[in-house]
Design a protein around this motif. Structure first.
Motif, PDB file in Angstrom:
ATOM      1  N   LEU A 153       0.981  -1.101  -0.068  1.00  0.00           N
ATOM      2  CA  LEU A 153      -0.027  -0.013  -0.076  1.00  0.00           C
ATOM      3  C   LEU A 153       0.927   1.304  -0.030  1.00  0.00           C
ATOM      4  CD1 LEU A 153      -3.036   0.863  -0.074  1.00  0.00           C
ATOM      5  CD2 LEU A 153      -2.902   0.763   2.669  1.00  0.00           C
ATOM      6  N   ASP A 154       0.927   2.104  -1.072  1.00  0.00           N
ATOM      7  CA  ASP A 154       1.636   3.288  -1.262  1.00  0.00           C
ATOM      8  C   ASP A 154       0.976   4.418  -0.888  1.00  0.00           C
ATOM      9  OD1 ASP A 154       3.909   4.136  -2.488  1.00  0.00           O
ATOM     10  OD2 ASP A 154       3.133   4.253  -4.681  1.00  0.00           O
ATOM     11  N   ASP A 155       2.208   5.484  -0.547  1.00  0.00           N
ATOM     12  CA  ASP A 155       1.522   6.883  -0.456  1.00  0.00           C
ATOM     13  C   ASP A 155       0.845   6.740   0.847  1.00  0.00           C
ATOM     14  OD1 ASP A 155       2.862   7.243  -2.653  1.00  0.00           O
ATOM     15  OD2 ASP A 155       1.093   7.679  -3.831  1.00  0.00           O
ATOM     16  N   PHE A 156       0.953   5.869   2.001  1.00  0.00           N
ATOM     17  CA  PHE A 156      -0.088   5.829   2.786  1.00  0.00           C
ATOM     18  C   PHE A 156      -0.201   7.016   3.566  1.00  0.00           C
ATOM     19  CE2 PHE A 156      -1.463   4.788   7.189  1.00  0.00           C
ATOM     20  CZ  PHE A 156      -2.505   4.007   7.062  1.00  0.00           C
ATOM     21  N   ALA A 210       9.530   3.379   4.556  1.00  0.00           N
ATOM     22  CA  ALA A 210       9.358   4.696   4.478  1.00  0.00           C
ATOM     23  C   ALA A 210      10.012   5.363   3.193  1.00  0.00           C
ATOM     24  CB  ALA A 210      10.292   5.432   5.570  1.00  0.00           C
ATOM     25  N   GLU A 211       9.275   6.180   2.649  1.00  0.00           N
ATOM     26  CA  GLU A 211       9.683   6.546   1.115  1.00  0.00           C
ATOM     27  C   GLU A 211      10.343   8.052   1.432  1.00  0.00           C
ATOM     28  OE1 GLU A 211       6.281   5.510  -1.777  1.00  0.00           O
ATOM     29  OE2 GLU A 211       5.817   7.309  -0.519  1.00  0.00           O
ATOM     30  N   GLY A 212      11.263   8.417   0.463  1.00  0.00           N
ATOM     31  CA  GLY A 212      11.752   9.768   0.490  1.00  0.00           C
ATOM     32  C   GLY A 212      12.994  10.020   1.399  1.00  0.00           C
TER      33      GLY A 212
END
Ligand code: G
Ligand code: G
Ligand code: NA
Ligand code: MN
Length: 252
Positions: A153-156, A210-212
């Motif tokens: 599940l992306d961009d949560f 964790a993205e970015g």
């Protein structure tokens, strides 16, 4: 309008490329790669994915774009496996794909055609899949996980986060959107959101990415919060396939 025709031709001629961005664990192990589309237009130069994905979504070209991305990623997974590089690759799919009744079966057929084990493919979806027809979306996702494909599940946190839906969806990974990660070190509210999201995900048995992540301090804070893996420029930006091969080999 012109851009839509050009995109259609670019898919036919193979001018749309995939780049790959690593997801790594805190021990340095590679958890996987995310495939990200790139299109260099012959006259306009680089077209941002946001722009042409929107075009694909509104014009009905999304199924073709997704098929193209899946085939390209699966061919690359097979190539890497032949080189002894066995790393799962995540492909982004749109809500439109998830609402198409034949989607799970079509993905299974493509895996078989490329002789790629389902565990080597992951699909990233956003919470937007739940907006239109949650039951239909759940059916597709259950079909996919039934075939052995893992869901992420992306961009949560940016969309329509409902804990009820989250519990009902067969996802095994949750990606915290980079808008929360970016200011984690300086903003105590963002830090609290990230901490709670990690704890919530873990209590539901999900892995957290964790993205970015762009700096060491953020990396350390996420490690202390027991996040499972990170993605971001601190580790690597998305790279063309050959550069990814060198990057994977250099990591051992
Ligand atoms: O790296 P970046 O600019 O690529 O990505 C921009 C946006 O485009 C992100 O939201 C990303 O999830 C989305 N995106 C990138 N590649 C794909 C793809 O192959 N399919 C879909 N549906 N979205 C993608
Ligand atoms: O929506 P999705 O999370 O799939 O989009 C990923 C987007 O984030 C891509 O545009 C990708 O290039 C970008 N990205 C990846 N790593 C970083 C990073 O460390 N910092 C920033 N600002 N963007 C990143
Ligand atoms: Na993504
Ligand atoms: Mn994302």
């Amino acid at each position: 309008l012109g851009l839509l025709g050009d995109l259609r031709r670019a898919l036919d001629s193979g001018d749309v490329e995939l780049h790959y961005q690593p997801k790594v664990r805190f021990d340095g192990q590679v958890a996987g790669l995310e495939a990200l589309v790139r299109w260099v237009h012959p006259e306009r130069g680089r077209v941002s994915p946001e722009e042409f994905i929107t075009i694909a979504e509104t014009s009905g070209l999304m199924p073709q774009l997704t098929e193209y991305v899946l085939d390209t990623a699966l061919a690359q997974i097979a190539r890497w496996r032949r080189m002894g590089l066995d790393v799962p690759v995540a492909v982004n799919v749109s809500p439109r794909d998830v609402h198409s009744p034949g989607f799970a079966g079509a993905v299974a057929a493509r895996l078989a055609r490329h002789q790629v084990p389902p565990g080597s493919l992951q699909l990233e979806i956003t919470e937007h899949v739940l907006l239109e027809d949650p039951q239909r979306a759940a059916d597709t996702l259950n079909g996919l996980t039934g075939h052995g494909v893992k869901m992420s599940l992306d961009d949560f946190g940016t969309g329509y986060s409902s804990l009820v839906h989250l519990r009902r969806l067969p996802v095994s990974e949750l990606k915290i959107d980079r808008s929360f990660v970016a200011r984690l070190v300086v903003d105590s509210e963002d830090a609290e959101i990230v901490r709670c999201t990690i704890d919530l995900a873990h209590s539901l048995g999900l892995l957290v990415v964790a993205e970015g992540v762009e700096d060491d301090e953020t990396w350390e804070r996420l490690r202390d919060l027991h996040c499972d893996a990170v993605q971001g420029w601190l580790v690597a930006a998305a790279m063309p396939a050959e550069e990814t091969t060198r990057w994977l080999r250099a990591r051992g």
